[in-house]
Scaffold this active site. Sequence first.
Site, PDB file in Angstrom:
ATOM      1  N   ARG A   1       1.046  -6.352 -17.545  1.00 26.97           N
ATOM      2  CA  ARG A   1       1.173  -7.277 -16.423  1.00 26.97           C
ATOM      3  C   ARG A   1       2.023  -8.472 -16.836  1.00 26.97           C
ATOM      4  O   ARG A   1       1.855  -9.032 -17.928  1.00 26.97           O
ATOM      5  CB  ARG A   1      -0.209  -7.756 -15.949  1.00 26.97           C
ATOM      6  CG  ARG A   1      -0.998  -6.682 -15.204  1.00 26.97           C
ATOM      7  CD  ARG A   1      -0.347  -6.336 -13.873  1.00 26.97           C
ATOM      8  NE  ARG A   1      -1.109  -5.382 -13.076  1.00 26.97           N
ATOM      9  CZ  ARG A   1      -0.930  -4.068 -13.096  1.00 26.97           C
ATOM     10  NH1 ARG A   1      -0.016  -3.545 -13.904  1.00 26.97           N
ATOM     11  NH2 ARG A   1      -1.647  -3.275 -12.318  1.00 26.97           N
TER      12      ARG A   1
ATOM     13  N   GLU B   1       6.939 -10.366  -8.771  1.00 28.67           N
ATOM     14  CA  GLU B   1       7.606  -9.096  -8.470  1.00 28.67           C
ATOM     15  C   GLU B   1       7.751  -8.934  -6.963  1.00 28.67           C
ATOM     16  O   GLU B   1       6.849  -9.325  -6.220  1.00 28.67           O
ATOM     17  CB  GLU B   1       6.811  -7.923  -9.065  1.00 28.67           C
ATOM     18  CG  GLU B   1       6.744  -7.966 -10.578  1.00 28.67           C
ATOM     19  CD  GLU B   1       5.968  -6.798 -11.183  1.00 28.67           C
ATOM     20  OE1 GLU B   1       5.432  -5.969 -10.409  1.00 28.67           O
ATOM     21  OE2 GLU B   1       5.901  -6.704 -12.419  1.00 28.67           O
TER      22      GLU B   1
ATOM     23  N   HIS C   1       9.074  -2.337 -13.236  1.00 32.04           N
ATOM     24  CA  HIS C   1       7.659  -1.970 -13.181  1.00 32.04           C
ATOM     25  C   HIS C   1       7.492  -0.506 -12.756  1.00 32.04           C
ATOM     26  O   HIS C   1       6.721  -0.181 -11.847  1.00 32.04           O
ATOM     27  CB  HIS C   1       6.870  -2.881 -12.242  1.00 32.04           C
ATOM     28  CG  HIS C   1       5.430  -2.995 -12.636  1.00 32.04           C
ATOM     29  ND1 HIS C   1       4.662  -4.103 -12.387  1.00 32.04           N
ATOM     30  CD2 HIS C   1       4.596  -2.119 -13.271  1.00 32.04           C
ATOM     31  CE1 HIS C   1       3.430  -3.924 -12.839  1.00 32.04           C
ATOM     32  NE2 HIS C   1       3.365  -2.714 -13.381  1.00 32.04           N
TER      33      HIS C   1
END
Length: 310
Positions: A229, A258, A277
Amino acid sequence: MSSIVVTGADLAQQALDLLKDYEIVYAGKTPTEADLVALCGAHDPVAMIVRYGKVGAAVMDAAPSLKVISKHGSGTDTIDKAAAQARDIEVVAAVGANAAAVAEQALALLLACAKSVVPLDARMHAGHWDKATHKSLELGGRTIGLVGLGAIGLRFARMADALGMRVIGFDPFAKDLPAYVKSVDLETVWRESDAISLHCPLTDDNRGMLNANTLGWCKRGVIVVNTARGGLVDEAALLAAVRSGQVMAAGLDSFAVEPMTAGHPFQGQERIVLSPHIGGVTSDAYVNMGVGAAKNLLAVLACQPALANT
């Protein structure tokens, strides 16, 4: 027919087959809180499968029949678990469903950093031949420090061991570790590692754990990999450490905000390798996470037979 809201635009067919007795409502790829509140208000789902976006108290309050929130993956930091607990809503996660995918991405980023894959590729495409001037880093014999020794961390540890690396790791909840993983405290991870890879969930206690202070404890020239994360890392401190050479290179698959937008200071940094990601995004993991999320919510709803069959 009871409904299930999916905070995404799709779900694996294998998962849909398991959920055939429910109406599936998709929220789209980038659902806002307002979108989810509206959908829950219109459909009053008994369950939610969380792929994208955040699920907080307002969303839960819009769905009075909601009994379970099932994460399409392992990280539940986008779900307000305290709000869920206060409303007797169970939160479950498909732990381990994407372990192979994320561990492989971490390895790819580690190797890209150690072997200068991205800058060398750019130089080659520009017509340069840097054999006489470039030296890569050999990982065999060096120490990799892992923060988090769950399904993903241990899978990555096995890969690092196969490369001949010394593997140390910190995880206060890990038990029965394999012989090739040495359990150490967090300060030892910072001080002894030639490369550090983060594989832990984000909590209020570990937010910003990799910061100017802890980066200063590290060996000069350390490699940093984060496929967990973004909130685990103080991004400004990491950028400064890369620019100063304290961090040789960083491979990052997750970020504080994000999606990353144009103008982010990491963009254009030669020694920071970026991916959007997608560590857990493979065709296999997509199926595994969907099926895991479906099975988890069905297990909870099995305790609510009246709801499950309405």
